[in-house]
Motif scaffolding. Structure first.
Motif, mmCIF file in Angstrom:
data_model
loop_
_atom_site.group_PDB
_atom_site.id
_atom_site.type_symbol
_atom_site.label_atom_id
_atom_site.label_comp_id
_atom_site.label_asym_id
_atom_site.label_seq_id
_atom_site.Cartn_x
_atom_site.Cartn_y
_atom_site.Cartn_z
ATOM 1 N N SER A 111 0.793 -1.223 0.000
ATOM 2 C CA SER A 111 0.000 0.000 0.000
ATOM 3 C C SER A 111 0.828 1.276 0.000
ATOM 4 C CB SER A 111 -0.903 -0.002 1.235
ATOM 5 O OG SER A 111 -1.570 1.231 1.341
ATOM 6 N N LEU A 112 0.351 2.256 -0.764
ATOM 7 C CA LEU A 112 0.939 3.597 -0.765
ATOM 8 C C LEU A 112 0.050 4.555 0.024
ATOM 9 C CD1 LEU A 112 2.078 3.793 -4.496
ATOM 10 C CD2 LEU A 112 3.513 3.402 -2.492
ATOM 11 N N GLU A 113 -0.751 4.014 0.934
ATOM 12 C CA GLU A 113 -1.715 4.807 1.695
ATOM 13 C C GLU A 113 -1.105 6.004 2.424
ATOM 14 O OE1 GLU A 113 -5.417 5.976 2.471
ATOM 15 O OE2 GLU A 113 -4.828 4.333 1.164
ATOM 16 N N PRO A 114 0.066 5.890 3.081
ATOM 17 C CA PRO A 114 0.624 7.086 3.742
ATOM 18 C C PRO A 114 0.903 8.227 2.762
ATOM 19 C CG PRO A 114 1.724 5.114 4.545
ATOM 20 C CD PRO A 114 0.861 4.695 3.377
ATOM 21 N N VAL A 115 1.385 7.908 1.573
ATOM 22 C CA VAL A 115 1.644 8.948 0.575
ATOM 23 C C VAL A 115 0.324 9.506 0.071
ATOM 24 C CG1 VAL A 115 2.682 9.461 -1.660
ATOM 25 C CG2 VAL A 115 3.854 7.937 -0.072
ATOM 26 N N ARG A 116 -0.654 8.632 -0.153
ATOM 27 C CA ARG A 116 -1.976 9.082 -0.606
ATOM 28 C C ARG A 116 -2.556 10.095 0.388
ATOM 29 N NH1 ARG A 116 -5.294 7.097 -4.213
ATOM 30 N NH2 ARG A 116 -4.183 5.126 -4.342
ATOM 31 N N LYS A 117 -2.439 9.821 1.670
ATOM 32 C CA LYS A 117 -2.951 10.748 2.693
ATOM 33 C C LYS A 117 -2.191 12.072 2.677
ATOM 34 C CE LYS A 117 -4.961 7.336 5.687
ATOM 35 N NZ LYS A 117 -5.054 6.708 6.973
ATOM 36 N N ALA A 118 -0.881 12.019 2.461
ATOM 37 C CA ALA A 118 -0.076 13.252 2.382
ATOM 38 C C ALA A 118 -0.500 14.078 1.165
ATOM 39 C CB ALA A 118 1.408 12.922 2.326
ATOM 40 N N VAL A 119 -0.745 13.419 0.043
ATOM 41 C CA VAL A 119 -1.193 14.113 -1.165
ATOM 42 C C VAL A 119 -2.552 14.749 -0.918
ATOM 43 C CG1 VAL A 119 -1.966 13.788 -3.548
ATOM 44 C CG2 VAL A 119 0.181 12.759 -2.783
ATOM 45 N N GLU A 120 -3.476 13.996 -0.324
ATOM 46 C CA GLU A 120 -4.804 14.523 -0.037
ATOM 47 C C GLU A 120 -4.741 15.754 0.855
ATOM 48 O OE1 GLU A 120 -6.730 11.114 1.657
ATOM 49 O OE2 GLU A 120 -7.450 10.405 -0.283
ATOM 50 N N SER A 121 -3.836 15.747 1.810
ATOM 51 C CA SER A 121 -3.755 16.874 2.745
ATOM 52 C C SER A 121 -3.202 18.134 2.085
ATOM 53 C CB SER A 121 -2.894 16.501 3.956
ATOM 54 O OG SER A 121 -1.524 16.460 3.607
ATOM 55 N N ASP A 181 2.675 18.486 -8.839
ATOM 56 C CA ASP A 181 2.259 17.168 -8.369
ATOM 57 C C ASP A 181 3.425 16.442 -7.703
ATOM 58 O OD1 ASP A 181 -0.401 17.345 -9.334
ATOM 59 O OD2 ASP A 181 0.266 16.767 -11.337
ATOM 60 N N VAL A 182 4.600 16.502 -8.331
ATOM 61 C CA VAL A 182 5.727 15.670 -7.916
ATOM 62 C C VAL A 182 7.036 16.458 -7.931
ATOM 63 C CG1 VAL A 182 7.158 13.723 -8.700
ATOM 64 C CG2 VAL A 182 4.692 13.504 -8.722
ATOM 65 N N PHE A 183 7.863 16.195 -6.934
ATOM 66 C CA PHE A 183 9.257 16.635 -6.929
ATOM 67 C C PHE A 183 10.066 15.405 -7.281
ATOM 68 C CE2 PHE A 183 13.422 17.161 -5.138
ATOM 69 C CZ PHE A 183 13.707 18.518 -5.274
ATOM 70 N N LEU A 184 10.841 15.468 -8.367
ATOM 71 C CA LEU A 184 11.632 14.320 -8.798
ATOM 72 C C LEU A 184 13.047 14.439 -8.248
ATOM 73 C CD1 LEU A 184 11.927 11.703 -10.375
ATOM 74 C CD2 LEU A 184 12.366 13.072 -12.434
ATOM 75 N N LEU A 240 -2.508 8.597 -8.648
ATOM 76 C CA LEU A 240 -2.328 8.963 -7.243
ATOM 77 C C LEU A 240 -2.466 10.463 -7.030
ATOM 78 C CD1 LEU A 240 -1.511 8.058 -4.339
ATOM 79 C CD2 LEU A 240 0.854 8.464 -5.031
ATOM 80 N N VAL A 241 -1.850 11.274 -7.873
ATOM 81 C CA VAL A 241 -1.879 12.721 -7.662
ATOM 82 C C VAL A 241 -3.156 13.363 -8.171
ATOM 83 C CG1 VAL A 241 0.624 12.934 -7.611
ATOM 84 C CG2 VAL A 241 -0.597 13.291 -9.770
ATOM 85 N N ALA A 242 -3.979 12.618 -8.891
ATOM 86 C CA ALA A 242 -5.244 13.158 -9.397
ATOM 87 C C ALA A 242 -6.310 13.231 -8.312
ATOM 88 C CB ALA A 242 -5.739 12.317 -10.575
ATOM 89 N N LEU A 243 -5.971 12.837 -7.100
ATOM 90 C CA LEU A 243 -6.938 12.895 -6.009
ATOM 91 C C LEU A 243 -7.417 14.312 -5.787
ATOM 92 C CD1 LEU A 243 -5.065 10.585 -3.505
ATOM 93 C CD2 LEU A 243 -7.071 10.011 -4.851
ATOM 94 N N ARG A 244 -8.636 14.452 -5.380
ATOM 95 C CA ARG A 244 -9.222 15.757 -5.099
ATOM 96 C C ARG A 244 -9.445 15.889 -3.602
ATOM 97 N NH1 ARG A 244 -7.183 16.566 -9.224
ATOM 98 N NH2 ARG A 244 -8.189 16.419 -11.205
#
Length: 158
Positions: free
Chosen positions: A3-13, A22-25, A150-154
């Protein structure tokens, strides 16, 4: 894949903050014209706005300050883990500093490319403990598509 859930939550916040990329490479300097550029181009083609040093640091500007701004204005970070990257973080260069910031904020996904998680855990147990992707298992294009999803979350409620 785990799961990438911790990152998903960080993105949502952070999704409602204005003017974010969206992303820092994060990548090794040695990979900037090869694997990192290829991955950047695939991310951009997948509609992922990507902070990438090769295009986002103007000539004559303070390098570290521009990186700091890029980190502050990104929803999440991707670390392209290559053999050169592993060498660079052991030398405690710029990639090591970027990595520290992203690890602290729980906004980081490693993408293994020509290196293994075992290699990574030998030099960075913290990063090696993160869930991510491996180009030995799926092509960079598919990984870019997954990052796009992942980054398309609203923000919640929209």
């Amino acid at each position: 894949m785990v799961s990438l859930e911790p990152v998903r939550k960080a993105v949502e916040s952070r999704v409602s903050v204005p003017d974010l990329r969206d992303v820092f490479l994060c990548h090794a300097w040695d990979d900037r014209k090869t694997a990192a550029k290829d991955f950047h181009d695939l991310l951009e083609a997948a509609k992922v706005s990507t902070w990438f040093s090769e295009k986002d640091i103007p000539y004559g500007t303070p390098f570290m300050r521009e990186i700091d701004k890029g980190l502050a204005k990104s929803k999440m970070g991707i670390v392209l883990v290559t053999p050169k990257f592993l060498e660079r973080i052991q030398a405690e260069g710029i990639a090591d500093k970027e990595l520290s910031v992203l690890l602290a904020r729980d906004q980081l996904i490693p993408v293994m490319h020509g290196a293994t998680y075992s290699d990574l855990r030998n030099v960075s147990p913290l990063l090696g403990s993160r869930n991510g992707f491996d180009t030995a298992e799926e092509p960079m294009m598919e990984i870019a598509t997954k990052v796009s999803e992942l980054v398309a979350l609203r923000p919640a409620g929209l």
